[in-house]
Write a protein that holds these residues in place. Structure first.
Motif, mmCIF file in Angstrom:
data_model
loop_
_atom_site.group_PDB
_atom_site.id
_atom_site.type_symbol
_atom_site.label_atom_id
_atom_site.label_comp_id
_atom_site.label_asym_id
_atom_site.label_seq_id
_atom_site.Cartn_x
_atom_site.Cartn_y
_atom_site.Cartn_z
ATOM 1 N N GLU A 18 40.084 36.678 41.223
ATOM 2 C CA GLU A 18 40.845 36.424 39.991
ATOM 3 C C GLU A 18 40.058 35.580 38.983
ATOM 4 O O GLU A 18 40.412 35.501 37.809
ATOM 5 C CB GLU A 18 42.185 35.763 40.313
ATOM 6 C CG GLU A 18 42.110 34.338 40.825
ATOM 7 C CD GLU A 18 41.811 34.171 42.321
ATOM 8 O OE1 GLU A 18 41.867 33.032 42.800
ATOM 9 O OE2 GLU A 18 41.522 35.175 42.999
ATOM 10 N N LYS A 19 38.972 34.960 39.415
ATOM 11 C CA LYS A 19 38.144 34.133 38.521
ATOM 12 C C LYS A 19 37.291 34.984 37.589
ATOM 13 O O LYS A 19 36.685 34.470 36.654
ATOM 14 C CB LYS A 19 37.247 33.192 39.330
ATOM 15 C CG LYS A 19 38.011 32.210 40.200
ATOM 16 C CD LYS A 19 38.868 31.286 39.387
ATOM 17 C CE LYS A 19 39.572 30.283 40.281
ATOM 18 N NZ LYS A 19 40.452 29.404 39.550
ATOM 19 N N ALA A 20 37.244 36.292 37.821
ATOM 20 C CA ALA A 20 36.460 37.186 36.957
ATOM 21 C C ALA A 20 36.898 37.065 35.505
ATOM 22 O O ALA A 20 36.061 37.071 34.590
ATOM 23 C CB ALA A 20 36.583 38.625 37.433
ATOM 24 N N SER A 21 38.188 36.926 35.269
ATOM 25 C CA SER A 21 38.674 36.845 33.889
ATOM 26 C C SER A 21 38.161 35.582 33.197
ATOM 27 O O SER A 21 37.856 35.609 31.999
ATOM 28 C CB SER A 21 40.202 36.893 33.846
ATOM 29 O OG SER A 21 40.763 35.786 34.521
ATOM 30 N N ILE A 22 38.035 34.491 33.920
ATOM 31 C CA ILE A 22 37.513 33.249 33.330
ATOM 32 C C ILE A 22 36.034 33.421 33.006
ATOM 33 O O ILE A 22 35.573 33.033 31.929
ATOM 34 C CB ILE A 22 37.751 32.046 34.266
ATOM 35 C CG1 ILE A 22 39.246 31.808 34.409
ATOM 36 C CG2 ILE A 22 37.044 30.796 33.730
ATOM 37 C CD1 ILE A 22 39.632 30.791 35.449
ATOM 38 N N MET A 24 34.548 36.165 32.310
ATOM 39 C CA MET A 24 34.484 37.062 31.155
ATOM 40 C C MET A 24 34.805 36.301 29.857
ATOM 41 O O MET A 24 34.183 36.541 28.828
ATOM 42 C CB MET A 24 35.443 38.236 31.331
ATOM 43 C CG MET A 24 35.098 39.150 32.490
ATOM 44 S SD MET A 24 33.571 40.051 32.270
ATOM 45 C CE MET A 24 34.133 41.305 31.148
ATOM 46 N N GLN A 25 35.762 35.380 29.910
ATOM 47 C CA GLN A 25 36.105 34.585 28.735
ATOM 48 C C GLN A 25 34.913 33.752 28.268
ATOM 49 O O GLN A 25 34.790 33.442 27.088
ATOM 50 C CB GLN A 25 37.284 33.656 29.028
ATOM 51 C CG GLN A 25 38.596 34.378 29.182
ATOM 52 C CD GLN A 25 39.712 33.445 29.659
ATOM 53 O OE1 GLN A 25 39.558 32.236 29.716
ATOM 54 N NE2 GLN A 25 40.840 34.044 30.021
ATOM 55 N N GLY A 29 29.690 38.887 31.008
ATOM 56 C CA GLY A 29 30.041 40.265 31.307
ATOM 57 C C GLY A 29 29.190 40.832 32.426
ATOM 58 O O GLY A 29 29.363 41.974 32.831
ATOM 59 N N GLU A 62 42.348 26.189 37.551
ATOM 60 C CA GLU A 62 43.466 26.991 38.011
ATOM 61 C C GLU A 62 43.584 27.076 39.533
ATOM 62 O O GLU A 62 44.361 27.861 40.033
ATOM 63 C CB GLU A 62 43.366 28.381 37.408
ATOM 64 C CG GLU A 62 43.489 28.335 35.907
ATOM 65 C CD GLU A 62 43.435 29.710 35.287
ATOM 66 O OE1 GLU A 62 43.801 30.691 35.965
ATOM 67 O OE2 GLU A 62 43.023 29.821 34.127
#
Length: 64
Positions: A18-22, A24-25, A29, A62
């Motif tokens: 789930e840390k992939a989104s952070i 990416m932010q 990429g 998080e």
């Protein structure tokens, strides 16, 4: 699990995908590229011109 600068991107994503989104932010990429398996978060931050401490803080924020 507390995330540290010495952990590889691949290690973080295997344990906490789930840390992939952070990542990416923060403009990382490259989470799926081969170097992500051996590059530490600190190295990746340096390559991408960002503050490693801010990245680590965001990744650990998080954790429940």
């Amino acid at each position: 699990m507390k995330i540290t600068k010495r952990m590889t991107i691949g290690e973080v994503l295997r344990k906490q995908p789930e840390k992939a989104s952070i990542l990416m932010q923060f403009g990382m990429g490259c989470i799926g590229c081969p170097s992500a398996q051996s590059e530490t978060l600190e190295e990746a931050a340096m390559v991408h011109g960002m503050d490693a401490d801010q990245l680590i803080e965001a990744l650990n924020k998080e954790i429940h």
